[in-house]
Design a protein around this motif. Structure first.
Motif, PDB file in Angstrom:
ATOM      1  N   TRP A   1      79.835 -36.096  42.464  1.00 17.34           N
ATOM      2  CA  TRP A   1      80.084 -35.007  43.398  1.00 17.34           C
ATOM      3  C   TRP A   1      81.531 -35.009  43.898  1.00 17.34           C
ATOM      4  O   TRP A   1      82.184 -36.044  43.932  1.00 17.34           O
ATOM      5  N   ALA A   2      81.985 -33.828  44.307  1.00 17.71           N
ATOM      6  CA  ALA A   2      83.282 -33.741  44.988  1.00 17.71           C
ATOM      7  C   ALA A   2      83.120 -32.877  46.218  1.00 17.71           C
ATOM      8  O   ALA A   2      82.307 -31.941  46.233  1.00 17.71           O
ATOM      9  N   ILE A   3      83.879 -33.224  47.269  1.00 13.52           N
ATOM     10  CA  ILE A   3      84.045 -32.255  48.344  1.00 13.52           C
ATOM     11  C   ILE A   3      85.515 -31.854  48.334  1.00 13.52           C
ATOM     12  O   ILE A   3      86.410 -32.693  48.322  1.00 13.52           O
ATOM     13  N   GLU A   4      85.728 -30.544  48.264  1.00 12.15           N
ATOM     14  CA  GLU A   4      87.100 -30.030  48.227  1.00 12.15           C
ATOM     15  C   GLU A   4      87.509 -29.645  49.636  1.00 12.15           C
ATOM     16  O   GLU A   4      86.784 -28.928  50.334  1.00 12.15           O
ATOM     17  N   LEU A   5      88.686 -30.132  50.051  1.00 11.50           N
ATOM     18  CA  LEU A   5      89.103 -29.993  51.451  1.00 11.50           C
ATOM     19  C   LEU A   5      90.184 -28.927  51.577  1.00 11.50           C
ATOM     20  O   LEU A   5      91.100 -28.839  50.741  1.00 11.50           O
ATOM     21  N   ILE A   6      90.047 -28.112  52.625  1.00 12.80           N
ATOM     22  CA  ILE A   6      90.995 -27.008  52.824  1.00 12.80           C
ATOM     23  C   ILE A   6      91.484 -27.005  54.275  1.00 12.80           C
ATOM     24  O   ILE A   6      90.783 -27.463  55.164  1.00 12.80           O
TER      25      ILE A   6
ATOM     26  N   THR B   1      93.774 -22.965  51.694  1.00 10.32           N
ATOM     27  CA  THR B   1      94.983 -23.736  51.373  1.00 10.32           C
ATOM     28  C   THR B   1      94.620 -25.216  51.283  1.00 10.32           C
ATOM     29  O   THR B   1      94.007 -25.757  52.196  1.00 10.32           O
ATOM     30  N   PRO B   2      95.000 -25.873  50.179  1.00 12.51           N
ATOM     31  CA  PRO B   2      94.641 -27.290  50.044  1.00 12.51           C
ATOM     32  C   PRO B   2      95.512 -28.182  50.941  1.00 12.51           C
ATOM     33  O   PRO B   2      96.619 -27.795  51.311  1.00 12.51           O
ATOM     34  N   PHE B   3      95.014 -29.363  51.254  1.00  6.78           N
ATOM     35  CA  PHE B   3      95.794 -30.322  52.050  1.00  6.78           C
ATOM     36  C   PHE B   3      96.907 -30.972  51.232  1.00  6.78           C
ATOM     37  O   PHE B   3      97.881 -31.471  51.781  1.00  6.78           O
ATOM     38  N   GLY B   4      96.725 -30.980  49.920  1.00  5.19           N
ATOM     39  CA  GLY B   4      97.746 -31.586  49.051  1.00  5.19           C
ATOM     40  C   GLY B   4      97.656 -30.944  47.682  1.00  5.19           C
ATOM     41  O   GLY B   4      96.620 -30.383  47.315  1.00  5.19           O
ATOM     42  N   THR B   5      98.752 -31.024  46.927  1.00  5.65           N
ATOM     43  CA  THR B   5      98.813 -30.337  45.633  1.00  5.65           C
ATOM     44  C   THR B   5      99.233 -31.317  44.534  1.00  5.65           C
ATOM     45  O   THR B   5      99.640 -32.450  44.820  1.00  5.65           O
ATOM     46  N   TYR B   6      99.177 -30.850  43.284  1.00  7.33           N
ATOM     47  CA  TYR B   6      99.685 -31.667  42.178  1.00  7.33           C
ATOM     48  C   TYR B   6     101.182 -31.947  42.367  1.00  7.33           C
ATOM     49  O   TYR B   6     101.653 -33.029  42.023  1.00  7.33           O
ATOM     50  N   GLU B   7     101.909 -30.964  42.909  1.00  2.00           N
ATOM     51  CA  GLU B   7     103.346 -31.162  43.137  1.00  2.00           C
ATOM     52  C   GLU B   7     103.558 -32.336  44.101  1.00  2.00           C
ATOM     53  O   GLU B   7     104.436 -33.177  43.902  1.00  2.00           O
TER      54      GLU B   7
ATOM     55  N   GLU C   1     105.506 -35.840  43.254  1.00  4.43           N
ATOM     56  CA  GLU C   1     106.651 -36.343  44.030  1.00  4.43           C
ATOM     57  C   GLU C   1     106.324 -37.638  44.771  1.00  4.43           C
ATOM     58  O   GLU C   1     107.180 -38.204  45.442  1.00  4.43           O
ATOM     59  N   GLY C   2     105.077 -38.093  44.671  1.00  4.12           N
ATOM     60  CA  GLY C   2     104.687 -39.353  45.320  1.00  4.12           C
ATOM     61  C   GLY C   2     104.492 -39.221  46.818  1.00  4.12           C
ATOM     62  O   GLY C   2     104.569 -40.205  47.552  1.00  4.12           O
ATOM     63  N   LYS C   3     104.234 -37.992  47.293  1.00  8.21           N
ATOM     64  CA  LYS C   3     104.032 -37.781  48.739  1.00  8.21           C
ATOM     65  C   LYS C   3     102.611 -38.187  49.132  1.00  8.21           C
ATOM     66  O   LYS C   3     101.663 -37.937  48.390  1.00  8.21           O
ATOM     67  N   SER C   4     102.493 -38.747  50.327  1.00 13.81           N
ATOM     68  CA  SER C   4     101.162 -39.064  50.838  1.00 13.81           C
ATOM     69  C   SER C   4     100.580 -37.779  51.441  1.00 13.81           C
ATOM     70  O   SER C   4     101.267 -37.036  52.143  1.00 13.81           O
ATOM     71  N   THR C   5      99.312 -37.496  51.134  1.00 13.99           N
ATOM     72  CA  THR C   5      98.694 -36.272  51.660  1.00 13.99           C
ATOM     73  C   THR C   5      97.679 -36.649  52.740  1.00 13.99           C
ATOM     74  O   THR C   5      97.266 -37.815  52.829  1.00 13.99           O
ATOM     75  N   PRO C   6      97.231 -35.689  53.554  1.00 11.80           N
ATOM     76  CA  PRO C   6      96.208 -35.995  54.558  1.00 11.80           C
ATOM     77  C   PRO C   6      94.943 -36.604  53.931  1.00 11.80           C
ATOM     78  O   PRO C   6      94.246 -37.373  54.569  1.00 11.80           O
ATOM     79  N   VAL C   7      94.674 -36.276  52.665  1.00 18.08           N
ATOM     80  CA  VAL C   7      93.497 -36.867  52.000  1.00 18.08           C
ATOM     81  C   VAL C   7      93.743 -38.361  51.744  1.00 18.08           C
ATOM     82  O   VAL C   7      92.816 -39.180  51.842  1.00 18.08           O
ATOM     83  N   ASP C   8      94.995 -38.740  51.446  1.00 24.69           N
ATOM     84  CA  ASP C   8      95.304 -40.173  51.300  1.00 24.69           C
ATOM     85  C   ASP C   8      95.076 -40.901  52.621  1.00 24.69           C
ATOM     86  O   ASP C   8      94.575 -42.030  52.647  1.00 24.69           O
ATOM     87  N   VAL C   9      95.469 -40.247  53.717  1.00 25.26           N
ATOM     88  CA  VAL C   9      95.263 -40.854  55.048  1.00 25.26           C
ATOM     89  C   VAL C   9      93.756 -41.023  55.285  1.00 25.26           C
ATOM     90  O   VAL C   9      93.297 -42.061  55.783  1.00 25.26           O
TER      91      VAL C   9
ATOM     92  N   GLY D   1      91.517 -37.017  45.328  1.00 29.00           N
ATOM     93  CA  GLY D   1      92.562 -36.281  44.618  1.00 29.00           C
ATOM     94  C   GLY D   1      93.481 -35.679  45.656  1.00 29.00           C
ATOM     95  O   GLY D   1      93.381 -36.014  46.843  1.00 29.00           O
ATOM     96  N   PRO D   2      94.366 -34.763  45.248  1.00 29.63           N
ATOM     97  CA  PRO D   2      95.290 -34.155  46.213  1.00 29.63           C
ATOM     98  C   PRO D   2      94.557 -33.507  47.392  1.00 29.63           C
ATOM     99  O   PRO D   2      95.011 -33.584  48.519  1.00 29.63           O
ATOM    100  N   SER D   3      93.390 -32.892  47.127  1.00 20.99           N
ATOM    101  CA  SER D   3      92.684 -32.248  48.233  1.00 20.99           C
ATOM    102  C   SER D   3      91.162 -32.329  48.064  1.00 20.99           C
ATOM    103  O   SER D   3      90.448 -31.396  48.413  1.00 20.99           O
ATOM    104  N   TRP D   4      90.706 -33.435  47.508  1.00 24.55           N
ATOM    105  CA  TRP D   4      89.251 -33.615  47.380  1.00 24.55           C
ATOM    106  C   TRP D   4      88.900 -35.102  47.355  1.00 24.55           C
ATOM    107  O   TRP D   4      89.757 -35.953  47.128  1.00 24.55           O
ATOM    108  N   LEU D   5      87.629 -35.365  47.632  1.00 21.80           N
ATOM    109  CA  LEU D   5      87.084 -36.722  47.498  1.00 21.80           C
ATOM    110  C   LEU D   5      86.090 -36.697  46.351  1.00 21.80           C
ATOM    111  O   LEU D   5      85.359 -35.721  46.186  1.00 21.80           O
ATOM    112  N   VAL D   6      86.069 -37.768  45.565  1.00 24.05           N
ATOM    113  CA  VAL D   6      85.077 -37.886  44.493  1.00 24.05           C
ATOM    114  C   VAL D   6      84.015 -38.889  44.958  1.00 24.05           C
ATOM    115  O   VAL D   6      84.322 -40.056  45.208  1.00 24.05           O
ATOM    116  N   ILE D   7      82.791 -38.403  45.099  1.00 19.75           N
ATOM    117  CA  ILE D   7      81.708 -39.265  45.565  1.00 19.75           C
ATOM    118  C   ILE D   7      80.774 -39.523  44.387  1.00 19.75           C
ATOM    119  O   ILE D   7      80.072 -38.629  43.929  1.00 19.75           O
TER     120      ILE D   7
END
Ligand SMILES: Cc1ncc(COP(=O)(O)O)c(C=O)c1O
Length: 440
Positions: A360-365, A371-377, A381-389, A404-410
């Protein structure tokens, strides 16, 4: 001994990241669906590591079979036959789609895909093009990385493999064609016919039946049968990459079974040994197998068909059966899916919940415009996204989930109980409040 985390940090690479800021936690043991760090802290594995520890940790039967093989015959060149190799092949015949009858054994999902691409090009010579998708991950070496559609390919460019052609993916939540299911007529699938006919020289199409690391995208029910029909009509090899989706993850031995599709080649790894040892499998149909009766199978590795890794395959299959894991996954998957959908009712930062079985995934907006919390870009660029936090916070709370950039894989180990699902869900529930506060 000096702090292992420090030595690991200084003298080995942390992958897919800048080395600065990497603080690997020292893990000392694991059991069932939990692992433990050197301070004795316990973590619930809510993603099966990289969606691969399907049987959980410490399965005695698998460990015993591996030990037995190690004592008996630890290595022999792949040119020889062994009982273990015969047993691995025979047990695969019981669980693979019926048309797949011959196997090439390697040691990773990446290698399984490299093998599949080479095979498809040898069989279809002079055709050489491979159709893949953007939202896809197929591995980290040249061919598999070139087929990968996400940001991880960008690092390799322009030195990628020639002949990759892309089609859009069935990502209904953010349709790349801006259409709506079912009025779309599954245009993302039917477009494949146009691509194959206009490109010319297409040898194969490679598809994850359910997109994995790129957000667990489950296709509409018509999708895979359409892809199968088009590839058959155009005499193009269909490769399904079941590195993540195989081995009971979706409640079937392989995800293609959910849509009654038989690919010409199926690649798999991860759950094939439940990750007790590194294994990759490239399974092919009779027609492809027969092609190589009079043509050279121009492929191989020293560690191909390694007897110790092969010993894990029948042992794992026996355990999947003994524990009746396909039924267990169906029941637990329903429960996990329902609990995740409940979370969506409570958290405005959850845009979509999707999955099948224990995948499962939950996609976060972050707003009502999705608008996603983080993107492939950001990742590139190695940026930390709110999902990493968020995933870091969950680790502090004893829950391991990969994001992922804006989702969790459960995707917990397939042996998980309802009680442990509840523990994971409750922590995710609490932690998501911090993302809700950032929602505008
Ligand atoms: C669908 C898919 N294919 C291929 C791979 C590559 O497998 P490996 O990491 O074993 O090389 C992965 C890894 O996550 C994957 O998810």
């Amino acid at each position: 001994m000096e702090d292992p985390s420090k030595i690991v940090r200084e003298h080995t690479f942390g992958t897919w990241r800048k080395q600065k800021g990497w603080e690997p936690i020292n893990i000392v043991k694991a059991d069932g669906v939990y692992f433990y760090d050197s301070a004795g802290k316990k973590y619930l594995d809510f993603s099966s590591q990289l969606v691969n520890v399907n049987l959980g940790y410490g399965n005695n039967h698998v460990i015993k079979e591996i030990e037995h093989q190690l004592e008996n015959l630890q290595y022999i060149s792949p040119a020889f036959a062994t009982e273990t190799r015969a047993k691995a092949a025979s047990s695969l015949l019981q669980v693979m789609p019926r048309n797949l009858t011959k196997f090439f054994f390697s040691t990773s999902g990446t290698e399984a895909n490299e093998g599949a691409i080479k095979i498809s090009r040898l069989v279809k010579k002079p055709s050489y093009k491979v159709v893949a998708r953007y939202r896809a991950y197929h591995g980290s070496t040249l061919a598999s990385m070139s087929l990968t559609g996400d940001y991880r390919r960008w690092f390799t460019e322009p030195n990628t493999m020639q002949g990759v052609v892309r089609i859009p993916e069935p990502y209904c939540y953010r349709c790349p064609l801006n259409l709506k299911y079912p009025d779309c007529g599954i245009a993302c699938a039917t477009y494949l016919d146009y691509v194959i006919k206009n490109e010319g020289n297409v040898a194969s199409v490679i598809i994850e039946p359910i997109t994995g690391t790129n957000g667990v995208v489950v296709p509409p029910k018509e999708y895979l049968p359409i892809i199968r029909k088009i590839t058959s009509e155009n005499n193009v090899i269909l490769i399904t990459d079941e590195v993540m989706t195989g081995w009971g993850r979706t409640g079937e031995w392989f995800a293609v079974n959910n849509w009654n599709v038989e690919p010409d080649i199926l690649t798999t790894a991860k759950g094939a040994s439940a990750s007790y040892l590194p294994i990759g499998i490239t399974a092919v149909n009779k027609e492809i197998a027969e092609f190589f009766e009079d043509n050279i199978f121009a492929h191989g590795h020293t560690f191909e068909a390694h007897p110790v890794t092969l010993a894990a395959i029948p042992a794992v299959i026996e355990e999947y059966k003994r524990l009746d894991l396909l039924s267990h996954v169906k029941a637990m998957g329903q429960y996990l899916g329902d609990r995740l959908k409940e979370l969506k009712e409570r958290h405005k930062s959850i845009g979509d919940v999707r999955g099948m079985g224990l995948f499962w995934a939950i996609e976060l907006i972050k707003d009502s415009k999705k608008t996603p919390f983080g993107t492939y870009e950001d990742k590139y660029e190695g940026k930390s996204t709110p999902v990493d936090v968020l995933t870091k916070r969950l680790m502090n709370d004893g829950i391991y989930v990969f994001g992922g950039p804006s989702w969790l894989v459960i995707s917990p180990p397939l042996i998980i109980s309802k009680e442990d699902i509840d523990i994971g869900i409750e922590k995710i529930d609490e932690t998501l409040n911090s993302l809700d506060k950032q929602f505008t």
